[in-house]
Every structure is written in structure tokens, then in C-alpha cells.
Design an enzyme around this catalytic site. Structure first.
Site, mmCIF file in Angstrom:
data_model
loop_
_atom_site.group_PDB
_atom_site.id
_atom_site.type_symbol
_atom_site.label_atom_id
_atom_site.label_comp_id
_atom_site.label_asym_id
_atom_site.label_seq_id
_atom_site.Cartn_x
_atom_site.Cartn_y
_atom_site.Cartn_z
ATOM 1 N N LYS A 147 0.863 -1.184 0.000
ATOM 2 C CA LYS A 147 0.000 0.000 0.000
ATOM 3 C C LYS A 147 0.892 1.224 0.000
ATOM 4 O O LYS A 147 2.022 1.166 0.499
ATOM 5 C CB LYS A 147 -0.846 -0.007 1.287
ATOM 6 C CG LYS A 147 -2.168 0.680 1.143
ATOM 7 C CD LYS A 147 -3.219 -0.220 0.552
ATOM 8 C CE LYS A 147 -4.499 0.517 0.282
ATOM 9 N NZ LYS A 147 -5.540 -0.329 -0.249
ATOM 10 N N GLY A 176 -27.326 0.769 -2.363
ATOM 11 C CA GLY A 176 -26.314 1.473 -3.154
ATOM 12 C C GLY A 176 -26.300 1.048 -4.607
ATOM 13 O O GLY A 176 -25.854 -0.042 -4.949
ATOM 14 N N GLY A 203 -24.587 2.342 -7.259
ATOM 15 C CA GLY A 203 -23.511 3.086 -7.908
ATOM 16 C C GLY A 203 -22.897 2.267 -9.021
ATOM 17 O O GLY A 203 -23.580 1.495 -9.708
ATOM 18 N N HIS A 204 -21.589 2.420 -9.195
ATOM 19 C CA HIS A 204 -20.905 1.734 -10.289
ATOM 20 C C HIS A 204 -21.072 0.228 -10.209
ATOM 21 O O HIS A 204 -21.349 -0.437 -11.206
ATOM 22 C CB HIS A 204 -19.410 2.084 -10.281
ATOM 23 C CG HIS A 204 -19.147 3.478 -10.739
ATOM 24 N ND1 HIS A 204 -19.075 4.549 -9.883
ATOM 25 C CD2 HIS A 204 -18.961 3.972 -11.981
ATOM 26 C CE1 HIS A 204 -18.851 5.649 -10.578
ATOM 27 N NE2 HIS A 204 -18.783 5.326 -11.849
ATOM 28 N N VAL A 205 -20.894 -0.339 -9.018
ATOM 29 C CA VAL A 205 -21.024 -1.797 -8.880
ATOM 30 C C VAL A 205 -22.497 -2.182 -8.718
ATOM 31 O O VAL A 205 -23.000 -3.088 -9.388
ATOM 32 C CB VAL A 205 -20.220 -2.319 -7.657
ATOM 33 C CG1 VAL A 205 -20.391 -3.828 -7.519
ATOM 34 C CG2 VAL A 205 -18.740 -1.955 -7.773
HETATM 35 P P1 NAD Z 1 -20.156 4.379 -6.025
HETATM 36 O O1 NAD Z 1 -19.720 5.602 -5.277
HETATM 37 O O2 NAD Z 1 -20.203 4.405 -7.515
HETATM 38 O O3 NAD Z 1 -21.607 3.923 -5.509
HETATM 39 C C1 NAD Z 1 -22.038 3.992 -4.189
HETATM 40 C C2 NAD Z 1 -23.548 4.207 -4.213
HETATM 41 O O4 NAD Z 1 -24.033 4.105 -2.876
HETATM 42 C C3 NAD Z 1 -23.955 5.584 -4.736
HETATM 43 O O5 NAD Z 1 -24.968 5.457 -5.703
HETATM 44 C C4 NAD Z 1 -24.433 6.315 -3.485
HETATM 45 O O6 NAD Z 1 -25.449 7.269 -3.762
HETATM 46 C C5 NAD Z 1 -24.967 5.153 -2.668
HETATM 47 N N1 NAD Z 1 -25.059 5.427 -1.225
HETATM 48 C C6 NAD Z 1 -24.234 6.170 -0.466
HETATM 49 N N2 NAD Z 1 -24.688 6.207 0.793
HETATM 50 C C7 NAD Z 1 -25.817 5.462 0.824
HETATM 51 C C8 NAD Z 1 -26.747 5.137 1.847
HETATM 52 N N3 NAD Z 1 -26.637 5.582 3.111
HETATM 53 N N4 NAD Z 1 -27.792 4.337 1.530
HETATM 54 C C9 NAD Z 1 -27.959 3.896 0.261
HETATM 55 N N5 NAD Z 1 -27.101 4.185 -0.741
HETATM 56 C C10 NAD Z 1 -26.051 4.968 -0.451
HETATM 57 O O7 NAD Z 1 -19.183 3.215 -5.507
HETATM 58 P P2 NAD Z 1 -18.878 1.819 -6.213
HETATM 59 O O8 NAD Z 1 -17.640 1.935 -7.025
HETATM 60 O O9 NAD Z 1 -20.116 1.263 -6.825
HETATM 61 O O10 NAD Z 1 -18.481 0.939 -4.942
HETATM 62 C C11 NAD Z 1 -19.474 0.511 -4.013
HETATM 63 C C12 NAD Z 1 -18.802 -0.178 -2.833
HETATM 64 O O11 NAD Z 1 -18.024 -1.294 -3.295
HETATM 65 C C13 NAD Z 1 -17.801 0.726 -2.088
HETATM 66 O O12 NAD Z 1 -17.802 0.362 -0.724
HETATM 67 C C14 NAD Z 1 -16.467 0.345 -2.702
HETATM 68 O O13 NAD Z 1 -15.386 0.595 -1.814
HETATM 69 C C15 NAD Z 1 -16.664 -1.142 -2.926
HETATM 70 N N6 NAD Z 1 -15.799 -1.696 -3.976
HETATM 71 C C16 NAD Z 1 -15.883 -1.219 -5.249
HETATM 72 C C17 NAD Z 1 -15.077 -1.778 -6.244
HETATM 73 C C18 NAD Z 1 -15.159 -1.276 -7.655
HETATM 74 O O14 NAD Z 1 -14.650 -1.957 -8.552
HETATM 75 N N7 NAD Z 1 -15.798 -0.139 -7.911
HETATM 76 C C19 NAD Z 1 -14.179 -2.816 -5.927
HETATM 77 C C20 NAD Z 1 -14.135 -3.303 -4.622
HETATM 78 C C21 NAD Z 1 -14.957 -2.731 -3.649
#
Ligand code: NAD
Length: 348
Positions: A78, A174, A176-178
């Protein structure tokens, strides 16, 4: 300082300084037994140097475990790049960090983490090839979603004795992206979705495209369902939320879902099966690492789907031995790390 390294099981720490740009960075390496250490670079303001050191040391070991459980030829590392508290030239800072990473000669491969962005990785890539998550590698989120789906299938098979996700009731936090990608996949597999998010447009998409039911953010914990799928925030499994859960399985992408270690036990006492986040969300890391090594997309997806089989075996063992799955996962990671150490010693 050596005591801190020893307690965290780290092998080395590297400190980089470039007075001209104000670049101050620390790279912590936990293990290179299975291959070069890989892990993100945090770009945050820290109250002091000790806080930065503690953060980087704390996070490096987790990356070794994550890479070993994903069966990647990598160890964990890291970096923290201390964000200056006065105006700075971001490009020059990232270039200096890239030169610093390059001096490590490939012992450490950097990536995006809190505060750093894909555009920063592009700048770092001008100075070193030991960087992933550049704009050339693309968004890892769809790969993370593939992995989470495969983990969910494993848990549904072992935990509920069901071969298909058809009719499964899923509470997804949530979009979001995932989360949105996963919602699409779950819907296509015949699951019924109950969703929450803070952004109305995300909810509108889920209602329109996946026939999802919407609940208020705080109500998602209490939804009567088969599976709770956290894809938003960390620390959402805690002493307040766990008693409210009405699901049989928790499996989602969010990082650091358990607020405290004992929350894993709290879930177990309630008979709720939990897919450890650092395994089920490793699809993104697998994509980033294999893409950096030049692997074709098909091989990357096979590897990610294969992680479902690891989760299936771990859950079967956890149920048979009546032990927390996180403990068995840590044990498996340690076995894999030590096996490689031992084989290196024999070869020497
Ligand atoms: P993102 O920021 O694109 O999406 C997060 C979503 O959660 C958003 O739409 C946001 O509005 C929503 N959100 C926030 N607070 C909330 C609440 N209190 N209640 C309901 N929804 C809420 O993030 P992402 O890239 O989709 O990642 C999601 C999670 O997965 C994160 O914890 C991230 O660390 C983890 N993660 C992501 C990846 C990746 O490839 N993107 C890989 C490993 C882990």
C-alpha cells in the site's frame, strides 16, 4: 518503527521525498512471496507523519490476504502520498511519486485508492510501468459485479440449497458503479429487487429497468428478504443494524462491511451467513492485476468466476466446522502465503 513493522508482519517500508514538488510518500510492503506487491495509493491529508505511517502499515497486510485469496501471483502493499496542506501542482507531485515507485523496480505496483484518481495513474504511468488502473485499463466495477454475482450464487447454493437465483428476494443498498451493474445481473437472473440509494436518478433507473421496489435508506436493513447486498458504504454491519436484519445471507461489494471484528460473530449468532467483503469484492483487483500483466479478458473473467468456488468451499467448511468464515479465510490466505515462502526457501 521496527516493532510496528514486525507486529504487522511487514517486510519493508520505503520513504520517498522530493523537495522540489513537495512529494512525501510511504510505501509499505507486506509480502512479495507470491509476486510483486500490489495495492492502492491513498492521497489524503494526515494530521501528522505517524498517522500516515500507521495507515499504510495497517492496510498492506489486508492486500496480501486479498491477493492470496483471489489466487493472484501478487503480494500486498500500500502507498500513502501525503496531500500537502498548501497549494500544490498535482501533476508534478504525481510525476515525482511515479519516479519514486519506479525506484522500487517492480517490488510494488500502485493503483487508485481514496483520494487518487484514474487521471493520476495516467500521469504516474509517464514515469513508471509499475502502475495499474490507468484509463487504458478501464473501469473495474463491472468486473467487481461479476465476482459479487458469482459469490452470491455460491452462497445461495450452499446456504439455501438453491441452484438458481430465480425468485430470490434481494435488498440492495447502493446503486452506484457496482450496485447498478449487479442489479441488472440479478434482475436478469430472475431475482426480485428492493433497493435504496441517496440519488433519485439511480432509484428511477432501477424501478424502470429492473422493476425494483424502493425503500428509504434506513429501511433497507429491515427488509424481509433472502439476501442483503451492501454496495454503498462501509461499517454498515454493526450493533445497531445486525439485530434489525431479516435476511439469511449478507453478500455485497462494499469494503469493510463489518464495523468491528465482533460483528462477524454477531451475524453468526443470528444464523446469518456472511460473505467476507475482501473475497467477494476481489473481481476489481483481479481485473486490475491481470490486465496489468496483459491477460486477455476471457482469462480475467474465468479467474473472477473461479473466486465463487473458493467462497463455496469456505462456506461449506465454516458450516461443517461451525467456525466463522472470516477465520477460515484468513487461515487459507496465510497457508497460501507460507506455502510460497516455504517453496522459495527450498529452491534457495
Ligand atoms: P459508487 O460511489 O459508484 O456507488 C455507491 C452508491 O451508494 C452511490 O450510488 C451512493 O449514492 C450510494 N449510497 C451512499 N450512501 C448510501 C446510503 N446511506 N444508503 C444507500 N445508498 C447509499 O461506488 P462503487 O464503485 O459502486 O463501490 C461501491 C462499494 O463497493 C464501495 O464500498 C467500494 O469501496 C466497494 N468496492 C468497489 C469496487 C469497484 O470496482 N468499484 C471494488 C471493490 C470494492
Amino acid at each position: 518503527m521496527f516493532r510496528q513493522l514486525e507486529d504487522a508482519g511487514l517486510t519493508d517500508i520505503h520513504i520517498g521525498l522530493d523537495a522540489a514538488t513537495g512529494m512525501r510518500a510511504i510505501v509499505a510492503i507486506h509480502s512479495t512471496a507470491r509476486g510483486p506487491a500490489i495495492g492502492g495509493c491513498r492521497f489524503l491529508q494526515y494530521a501528522n507523519e505517524q498517522e500516515a505511517m500507521t495507515d499504510v502499515i495497517r492496510l498492506a497486510r489486508g492486500m496480501s490476504y486479498k491477493a492470496a485469496l483471489a489466487d493472484l501471483p501478487h503480494g500486498g502493499g500500500k502507498a500513502v502520498l501525503l496531500r500537502p496542506d498548501r497549494p500544490f501542482d498535482r501533476k508534478a507531485l504525481m510525476q515525482a511519486f511515479g519516479r519514486f515507485v519506479d525506484t522500487l523496480g517492480g517490488r510494488y505496483i500502485t493503483a487508485v485508492d481514496s483520494g487518487s484518481e484514474v487521471s493520476d495513474m495516467d500521469i504516474i504511468a509517464q514515469e513508471t510501468r509499475w502502475v495499474s488502473c490507468t484509463s487504458r485499463s478501464g473501469d473495474p466495477s463491472p468486473y467487481t459485479a461479476i465476482g459479487v454475482l458469482s459469490g452470491i450464487q455460491a452462497f445461495v447454493k450452499v446456504g439455501l440449497g438453491r441452484q438458481s437465483l430465480s425468485g430470490l428476494r434481494v435488498a440492495l443498498q447502493g446503486l452506484g458503479h457496482v450496485g447498478m451493474d449487479l442489479a441488472q445481473k440479478l434482475h436478469a437472473a430472475g431475482a426480485q429487487l428492493v433497493v435504496s440509494d441517496l440519488e433519485q436518478p439511480h432509484l428511477d433507473t432501477a424501478v424502470r429497468d429492473f422493476n425494483a421496489e424502493v425503500v428509504e435508506p434506513d429501511a433497507i436493513y429491515a427488509v424481509d428478504c433472502d439476501l442483503f447486498c451492501p454496495c454503498g458504504l462501509g461499517a454498515i454491519l454493526n450493533e445497531n443494524t445486525i439485530p434489525r436484519l431479516r435476511c439469511k445471507i449478507v453478500a455485497g461489494s462494499a469494503n469493510n462491511q463489518l464495523a468491528r471484528e465482533e460483528d462477524g460473530e454477531r451475524l453468526r449468532e443470528r444464523g446469518i451467513l456472511y460473505a467476507p467483503d475482501y473475497i467477494i469484492n476481489s473481481g476489481g483487483l483481479i481485473q486490475v492485476a491481470m490486465q496489468h500483466a496483459g491477460a486477455p479478458d476471457g482469462a480475467i473473467i474465468d479467474k473472477i468466476v473461479g473466486m465463487g468456488a473458493t467462497l463455496e468451499r469456505l462456506l461449506e467448511d465454516a458450516l461443517r466446522l461451525n467456525l466463522p468464515i472470516e477465520k477460515l479465510a484468513d487461515r487459507l490466505a496465510e497457508q497460501r502465503l507460507h506455502a510460497r515462502h516455504a517453496s522459495q526457501h527450498h529452491a534457495a
